[in-house]
Write an enzyme that holds these catalytic residues in place. Structure first.
Site, PDB file in Angstrom:
ATOM      1  N   LYS A  54       0.720  -1.054  -0.060  1.00  0.00           N
ATOM      2  CA  LYS A  54       0.044   0.030   0.110  1.00  0.00           C
ATOM      3  C   LYS A  54       0.881   1.163  -0.060  1.00  0.00           C
ATOM      4  CE  LYS A  54      -3.770  -2.267   2.055  1.00  0.00           C
ATOM      5  NZ  LYS A  54      -4.392  -2.708   3.124  1.00  0.00           N
ATOM      6  N   GLN A  98      -5.044  -1.703   9.454  1.00  0.00           N
ATOM      7  CA  GLN A  98      -4.660  -2.758   8.943  1.00  0.00           C
ATOM      8  C   GLN A  98      -5.520  -3.890   9.714  1.00  0.00           C
ATOM      9  OE1 GLN A  98      -3.450  -3.344   5.753  1.00  0.00           O
ATOM     10  NE2 GLN A  98      -4.375  -5.625   6.045  1.00  0.00           N
ATOM     11  N   ASP A 121     -11.391   2.746   3.925  1.00  0.00           N
ATOM     12  CA  ASP A 121     -11.881   1.225   3.781  1.00  0.00           C
ATOM     13  C   ASP A 121     -13.447   1.198   3.627  1.00  0.00           C
ATOM     14  OD1 ASP A 121      -9.945  -0.856   3.363  1.00  0.00           O
ATOM     15  OD2 ASP A 121      -9.626  -1.051   5.549  1.00  0.00           O
TER      16      ASP A 121
END
Ligand code: NDP
Length: 296
Positions: A54, A98, A121
């Site tokens: 990422k 994460q 997200d």
């Protein structure tokens, strides 16, 4: 029939190039650089690889990347304080924590602490509610990537029968909402569904997000259907490690009209959509028009 292969790697490269173009334009016209903050707690090897990828992709499109690596024993208060700090930082437009978090941390509490506008997200309860009610939201990256590929392949999706196998909060449910948003007739199947093969066979669009290697076989696919395989399963075959999807590729590709491979299908689209979401968040935060085609 042999299915057309939907090349997610090539499509993701196109999305990343579009994002990079918009980033360059934002910098020149508005003096703005979209910024993504990624928070990793602990040493989970797979998570470390995802975070590294990422970071590299964020830099590659010209965005700022802020990495926060915290030890596995980080307390809840410390993690929430970091999120508060990122929420208040004008250089940070997107925040990603994460997952999975170490078991002593409450993921729901942590995710719901992220400012909804920075929740790239799309897991914050406000974004879930906005998506469910058809309002502008941050959309989870993997389903967004699937939607982009489906729109690209079909043009309009209205009226098509879509079956989503899997009802998780991160893939199955938001995927179903997005397809409904595009006026598909949507069925969600799961582990208690009766006669899954018959349900799948009705699908013009079949999305598999199950987490079971090669479970969806060709005899479950309607001739000419579009099959999107979200699954990523590591298996061993003939003594070798192999990555396979939730769809049995060979048998499904012999029946389907189009299919995503694993690897090289949905996977690369997930990071591309994370960058697209960060771009969208930056535009919204600054009252600028959002780039077309990068969101639902
Ligand atoms: P979850 O384990 O959270 O959900 C799996 C879903 O599949 C559940 O709803 C479950 O039903 C359903 N299911 C399980 N067994 C069956 C069965 N025999 N018949 C029908 N339905 C079944 O998984 P995720 O949604 O998180 O992930 C799904 C897959 O996608 C995984 O392989 C994962 O690795 C992959 N993935 C890929 C991403 C990418 O970037 N390409 C990103 C995220 C995930 P029930 O609810 O009844 O238990």
């Amino acid at each position: 029939m042999t299915a057309k292969v939907i090349d997610g790697k090539a499509f993701a490269a196109k999305v990343r190039a579009e994002v990079a173009e918009h980033v360059a334009r934002l910098k020149e016209a508005n003096g703005l650089t979209p910024g993504l903050a990624v928070v990793l707690v602990g040493e989970d090897p797979a998570s470390k690889v995802y975070v590294k990828n990422k970071h590299a992709s964020t830099i590659e499109v010209g965005m700022s990347s802020f990495e926060h690596r915290l030890p596995a024993d980080t307390g809840e208060a410390e993690l929430l304080a970091l999120i508060d700090q990122l929420n208040a930082d004008p250089k940070v437009h997107g925040i990603l924590v994460q997952l999975p978090l170490p078991s002593h941390l409450n993921s729901e509490l942590v995710i719901n602490r992220i400012a909804p506008a920075k929740d790239v997200d799309g897991f914050h309860i406000s974004n879930v509610g906005l998506l469910g009610t058809g309002q502008k939201s941050m959309v989870p990256c993997t389903p967004l990537g699937c939607l982009m590929m489906l729109r690209d392949h079909h043009g309009k999706l209205a009226g098509l029968n879509a079956v989503v196998v899997g009802r998780s909060n991160i893939v199955g449910k938001p995927m179903a909402q997005l397809l409904l948003g595009d006026s598909c007739t949507v069925t969600i199947a799961h582990s208690r569904t009766k006669d899954l093969a018959e349900v799948c066979k009705r699908a013009d669009i079949l999305v598999a997000a199950v987490g079971r290697p090669e479970m969806i076989t060709g005899d479950m696919v309607k001739p000419g259907a579009t099959v999107i395989d979200v699954g990523i399963n590591r298996i061993e075959r003939d003594g070798k490690a192999k990555l396979v999807g939730d769809v049995h590729y060979e048998s499904a590709a012999a029946v389907a009209g189009a299919i995503t491979p694993v690897p090289g299908g949905v996977g690369p689209m997930t990071i591309a959509c994370l960058l697209a979401n960060t771009m969208t968040a930056c535009c919204r935060a600054n009252g600028l028009a959002e780039p077309e085609g990068l969101t639902a």
